[in-house]
Design an enzyme around this catalytic site. Sequence first.
Site, short mmCIF file in Angstrom:
data_model
loop_
_atom_site.label_atom_id
_atom_site.label_comp_id
_atom_site.label_asym_id
_atom_site.label_seq_id
_atom_site.Cartn_x
_atom_site.Cartn_y
_atom_site.Cartn_z
N LYS A 74 -43.49 -38.80 3.42
CA LYS A 74 -43.01 -40.05 4.03
C LYS A 74 -41.55 -40.26 3.70
CE LYS A 74 -44.13 -45.02 4.10
NZ LYS A 74 -45.01 -46.08 3.53
N SER A 119 -47.70 -48.89 6.74
CA SER A 119 -46.40 -48.36 7.12
C SER A 119 -46.31 -46.83 7.09
CB SER A 119 -45.34 -48.92 6.17
OG SER A 119 -45.57 -48.46 4.85
N SER A 128 -50.67 -49.65 3.01
CA SER A 128 -49.98 -48.71 3.90
C SER A 128 -50.44 -47.26 3.85
CB SER A 128 -48.48 -48.73 3.60
OG SER A 128 -47.91 -49.84 4.20
#
Length: 477
Positions: free
Chosen positions: A79, A154, A178
Site C-alpha cells: 500500500k 482505504s 481499512s
Amino acid sequence: MSAAAHTIDSIRTGLMAKKFTAQELAIEYIAYAQAENPKTNAYLRFSPERALATALEVDKKIAAGEDPGVLAGVPIAVKDVILTRGLRTTCGSRLLANYVAPYDATAVIRLEQAGGVILGKTNCDEFAMGSSNENSAFGPVRNPVALDRVPGGSSGGSAAVVAQGTAVLALGSDTGGSIRQPASFCGITGVTPTYGRVSRYGLTAFASSLDHIGPFGKSVRDAATLLQVIAGRDEMDATSAFAPVPDYVSALDGNIRGLKIGLPREFFDGLASETGDLITRAVDVLKSLGCEIRDIKLPHTPYAIACYYVIATAEASSNLARFDGVRYTSRAASANTLTDMYRVTRGEGFGAECKRRIMLGTYVLSAGYYDAYYLKAQKVRALVARDYAQAFEQVDAIVGPVSPFPAFKLGEKVDDPVAMYLSDIYTITGSLAGIPCMSVPCGATADGLPVGLQISTRHFNETVMFRVADAYQQASN
Ligand code: GLN
C-alpha cells in the site's frame, strides 16, 4: 499454472522442483499485472527493478542450497502509505505525488529478508482516510469482482490486487477498518493484528494510536504466513510490542472443537438481510465444527463511530501538520510569504476528506472543546475496550459481520460523508480496543458480491483467531 492462481506453497513447490525461477515468476507476474491493471487502477506503479533484484537473490540462495526464506519468490504488493526506499510513496495524495521515500518500513525490510518480491505500490484513499478508495488523488480503484463497484477502503488497491491475482499477498494499513472492509468487499482474507504486533516504522501516520500494518492473502494460511514474517518487536517503533511471535501456521490443524464463540447482540440487531443470512450460515458452520456459540454484549458499540471520528481526526490533524511545503511535499509556487506558502500548499494539495478531518480534529483539540470532545472520546474508548475485556472472560473469539452491506457502487456515497463513516460500524470497536480482528470470506449475495465474516480475539491471541478462520475456511471451502 497461470500467474493468478499461485499461493505461497505452490510457489515454494515450483521453485524447489525447478519448474520456474523466482526471476521468471516475477517477470510473469509483472507482465500479467501490467496487462490487467487498467481494469481496476489498483497498482499506482510497478517496481520491476527491485522485484528482479530480490528474485535474483532468492534464485542464488536456492542454487547454493541455502534457505531462501518462507516468502521466497512470492509476489507482494505494498500500500502506498508504506515507505519503500528509492520508490515513490504518495499516500494517495497530490501533495506527495513526487515524494521518494528515503528508507524502508520495517515490515518491508522483513518481508524482503524472507524472500518476498515487491511488485509495486497500491492505490489507496488519501492518507488512508476513507472506506471506498474514492478519496485517492490518483483515481478510484474498481472492485475486480464487480467493476462498477468500490473495492472498499482505504486499502482498496491492496485488496483488489490479491482478488485480481496480480499479487499473491499485499500489505495494507488499518486504522478503523481499512484492511477488513476491503478484504470483505473483494472476497479475500485480511488481517488487522493486535495494536503493536507489527512495527509502524515507515507507515505514514494517520491516527497513531489506531494505525496498524497488516496482511492480505487469498487464504488464512497465506495471510498468517505474511503476518508471522512482519510481526515482532522493532526498536524503531516504541509502541511495537515485546511479546514473542508464535508459529501461527503450524497451529492451523483444523480442530476448533470446544472453543467458545461470542455473537455480539449489538452487531446482529438490524443487520441487513443478505449479509445477516450469510453471517448466520457461517456461525452454523462454526457450530458444526464443535464450537459453543454464546450471545454476548458490547454495550458501548453505539458510541464507537462518534468516538473514533473524534480521536482519529484529532490525531490526524496533528500528524498531517508535517505536510507543510517545507519538508516532504511539493510547494505552492504562487505564494509570497511563509504563511501564504503553508496556506496555498495545503489548500491545493489536500483533498476534501483530509481537509474535513483536519478541521474537525483541530476543533476537537482546541481550547474549550478539548474536554468536551477529545477527553470524552478517550473515556468512551476505554469503555469500548472494557466491553471487549469483559466479553473475552466468557468467550475465546467473537464473530460478526465486517460491514453492514457488500461493495456499493462507485459514486454512491461520495457526497455523504456520514453515510460513508457508517460503513465502519462493525470494524471500529475492535480498532478502538486494539485487539486482533480479521475478515474471512463467507459467501456472496445473490448478485455475486462477496461478504466477509469478522473474527476477533484477545490481545496478542492471533493464533486462536487464525485457527477459527482457517477451520472455517477449510470447512466452508
Ligand atoms: N474508513 C475509516 C476512515 O475513514 C477507516 C480508515 C482506515 O482504517 N484507515 O477513517
